[in-house]
Motif scaffolding. Structure first.
Motif, PDB file in Angstrom:
ATOM      1  N   TYR A   1      28.818  42.705  30.955  1.00 15.38           N
ATOM      2  CA  TYR A   1      28.584  44.131  31.200  1.00 15.38           C
ATOM      3  C   TYR A   1      27.134  44.502  30.894  1.00 15.38           C
ATOM      4  O   TYR A   1      26.569  45.377  31.549  1.00 15.38           O
ATOM      5  CB  TYR A   1      29.560  44.968  30.374  1.00 15.38           C
TER       6      TYR A   1
ATOM      7  N   GLY B   1      37.425  46.287  28.706  1.00 16.39           N
ATOM      8  CA  GLY B   1      37.289  45.414  29.859  1.00 16.39           C
ATOM      9  C   GLY B   1      37.688  43.990  29.548  1.00 16.39           C
ATOM     10  O   GLY B   1      38.497  43.724  28.644  1.00 16.39           O
TER      11      GLY B   1
ATOM     12  N   SER C   1      27.238  48.674  35.025  1.00 13.07           N
ATOM     13  CA  SER C   1      28.271  48.891  34.009  1.00 13.07           C
ATOM     14  C   SER C   1      27.724  49.702  32.840  1.00 13.07           C
ATOM     15  O   SER C   1      26.513  49.718  32.581  1.00 13.07           O
ATOM     16  CB  SER C   1      28.799  47.551  33.487  1.00 13.07           C
TER      17      SER C   1
ATOM     18  N   ALA D   1      29.556  42.741  21.690  1.00 11.14           N
ATOM     19  CA  ALA D   1      28.948  41.574  22.333  1.00 11.14           C
ATOM     20  C   ALA D   1      28.690  40.470  21.315  1.00 11.14           C
ATOM     21  O   ALA D   1      28.229  40.718  20.204  1.00 11.14           O
ATOM     22  CB  ALA D   1      27.642  41.970  23.010  1.00 11.14           C
TER      23      ALA D   1
ATOM     24  N   CYS E   1      29.717  48.491  20.359  1.00 14.50           N
ATOM     25  CA  CYS E   1      29.350  47.185  20.923  1.00 14.50           C
ATOM     26  C   CYS E   1      30.174  46.074  20.275  1.00 14.50           C
ATOM     27  O   CYS E   1      30.342  46.052  19.048  1.00 14.50           O
ATOM     28  CB  CYS E   1      27.864  46.908  20.712  1.00 14.50           C
TER      29      CYS E   1
ATOM     30  N   ASN F   1      37.110  40.991  27.742  1.00 13.92           N
ATOM     31  CA  ASN F   1      36.338  40.711  26.536  1.00 13.92           C
ATOM     32  C   ASN F   1      36.825  39.466  25.801  1.00 13.92           C
ATOM     33  O   ASN F   1      36.701  39.368  24.580  1.00 13.92           O
ATOM     34  CB  ASN F   1      36.363  41.923  25.600  1.00 13.92           C
TER      35      ASN F   1
ATOM     36  N   CYS G   1      30.503  51.606  26.349  1.00  9.23           N
ATOM     37  CA  CYS G   1      30.645  50.146  26.331  1.00  9.23           C
ATOM     38  C   CYS G   1      31.834  49.745  27.189  1.00  9.23           C
ATOM     39  O   CYS G   1      32.986  49.949  26.792  1.00  9.23           O
ATOM     40  CB  CYS G   1      30.832  49.646  24.900  1.00  9.23           C
ATOM     41  N   SER G   2      31.550  49.179  28.353  1.00  9.73           N
ATOM     42  CA  SER G   2      32.621  48.766  29.259  1.00  9.73           C
ATOM     43  C   SER G   2      33.438  47.611  28.695  1.00  9.73           C
ATOM     44  O   SER G   2      34.591  47.413  29.085  1.00  9.73           O
ATOM     45  CB  SER G   2      32.030  48.367  30.614  1.00  9.73           C
ATOM     46  N   ALA G   3      32.842  46.844  27.777  1.00 10.92           N
ATOM     47  CA  ALA G   3      33.548  45.679  27.236  1.00 10.92           C
ATOM     48  C   ALA G   3      34.718  46.061  26.350  1.00 10.92           C
ATOM     49  O   ALA G   3      35.672  45.284  26.204  1.00 10.92           O
ATOM     50  CB  ALA G   3      32.569  44.806  26.452  1.00 10.92           C
TER      51      ALA G   3
ATOM     52  N   CYS H   1      26.853  39.090  27.297  1.00 12.93           N
ATOM     53  CA  CYS H   1      27.914  39.977  27.771  1.00 12.93           C
ATOM     54  C   CYS H   1      27.715  40.301  29.251  1.00 12.93           C
ATOM     55  O   CYS H   1      26.638  40.740  29.661  1.00 12.93           O
ATOM     56  CB  CYS H   1      27.905  41.262  26.950  1.00 12.93           C
TER      57      CYS H   1
ATOM     58  N   HIS I   1      34.171  37.919  23.595  1.00 11.18           N
ATOM     59  CA  HIS I   1      33.425  38.831  22.745  1.00 11.18           C
ATOM     60  C   HIS I   1      33.721  38.635  21.255  1.00 11.18           C
ATOM     61  O   HIS I   1      34.577  37.842  20.867  1.00 11.18           O
ATOM     62  CB  HIS I   1      33.674  40.272  23.182  1.00 11.18           C
TER      63      HIS I   1
ATOM     64  N   CYS J   1      26.761  50.260  29.175  1.00 10.66           N
ATOM     65  CA  CYS J   1      26.361  49.339  28.106  1.00 10.66           C
ATOM     66  C   CYS J   1      25.413  50.057  27.160  1.00 10.66           C
ATOM     67  O   CYS J   1      24.322  50.462  27.560  1.00 10.66           O
ATOM     68  CB  CYS J   1      25.693  48.094  28.678  1.00 10.66           C
TER      69      CYS J   1
END
Length: 341
Positions: A121, A143, A127, A159, A157, A145, A138-140, A119, A148, A129
């Protein structure tokens, strides 16, 4: 520049004792992931214990037809081993497709089991995380993704687990052997990889100082005609958007047994148990495969950017099952298997 002390261990017990005694220390094997994370200030150990002198490079036959692979056996050595290519072709295929030749020559099997997520991030120290800094966010989630996970995700999460070879090992019910402060431990591979849940920073059940020393692959006759199919954005070295490891046995057009695991779509190597349950005892055919794939992905939780993975994973499962159950379409088992669509 952060100072890092370095030492080499020549015995497993010495390596375990050195790392266990210092909470800021870590093992160093091939370093193909760890060195990157050190440079990016994602990992911050103050001491590295080099384990490359440890006698953990064996690839040994087991009485049941299985193998015991030392944790320091290099990916390239395992991929080229005749016993692996003949008895477990999906393992050899996953290793070849999992990394460039340069990385395969350096990366160890134990290190592959312990590699951290890819990931962006997680690897960006600025970032948010939850894996890197528990409780930070969690920036993902909101963001970029596209790559992901859609299975096994949590609100903390999403990831994707990066390993290729862990996918066929999951299908084969491999076991991970460790040595640690409390002695020898053996983990079923499904227990070795943890779902993120509320604690995404805990990826394995290992204690600090517990070292992976080997991977036990049980003998499985059906694995001799197994396949690993990987779909990725480009043919050169790239992580999976979706991958499937599969082995099937049939009798009179009926699936008697099947092993299926998915990669590229989940937060851990994903055993497709729902699909296996539908397939066992069912007639081999595209409609059966579609039903099994659809049921396995029914639990998917996607974002607008990675929603395509749900259908892609289903198509990949159907493709590999059709290949395994159609003799005229079976590829050469010595050839790595992949498809761009």
């Amino acid at each position: 520049m952060r100072p890092i002390s370095y030492s080499r261990a020549s015995a497993v017990a010495d390596a375990v004792a050195a790392v266990a005694a210092d909470p800021t220390s870590d093992f160093l094997a091939g370093g193909t992931t760890e060195v990157d994370l050190l440079r990016q200030n994602v990992l911050l150990p103050r001491r590295l214990v080099d384990i490359n002198d440890l006698p953990l490079t064996q690839i040994e036959d087991r009485p049941d037809g299985g193998l015991y692979i030392g944790a320091l056996a290099r990916m390239s050595e395992v991929a080229e081993a005749p016993a692996v290519r003949e008895r477990f072709p999906m393992v050899a295929q996953a290793l070849v497709l999992g990394a460039s030749a340069q990385l395969r020559n350096m990366a160890s099997m134990g290190g592959n089991m312990m590699q951290r997520v890819r990931c962006g991030y997680f690897r960006d120290a600025t970032s948010l995380c939850n894996k890197r800094d528990p409780g930070s966010g969690c920036s993902a989630l909101d963001g970029f993704n596209r790559g992901h996970a859609v299975l096994g995700v949590s609100e903390h999460c999403i990831a994707t687990h990066p390993s290729d070879v862990a996918v066929p090992l999951m299908a084969l019910d491999a076991r991970i052997h460790t040595e640690g402060p409390h002695g020898r431990q053996v983990y079923a591979i499904d227990d070795f990889f943890l779902l993120p849940g509320d604690t995404p920073h805990l990826e394995h059940p290992l204690a600090h100082g517990e070292l992976v020393v080997g991977i036990e692959v049980p003998g499985l006759r059906m694995a001799r005609d197994s396949r690993y199919l990987k779909v990725r954005d480009r043919e050169s070295y790239e992580f999976a958007l979706a991958s499937v490891a599969a082995a099937v046995t049939m009798e009179d057009g009926v699936i008697r047994d099947v092993r299926l695991a998915l990669g590229g779509v989940a937060t851990k190597p994903w055993r497709a148990r729902r699909a296996e349950e539908i397939l066992r005892g069912a007639p081999a055919g595209t409609e059966t495969f579609r039903r099994a794939a659809r049921e396995e992905l029914s639990a998917a939780r996607s974002t607008p950017l990675n929603a395509f993975k749900t259908e892609l994973a289903q198509r990949t499962m159907i493709r590999v099952l059709e290949t395994l159950t159609s003799p005229e379409s079976r590829p050469d088992p010595e050839t790595p298997t992949e498809s761009p669509s």
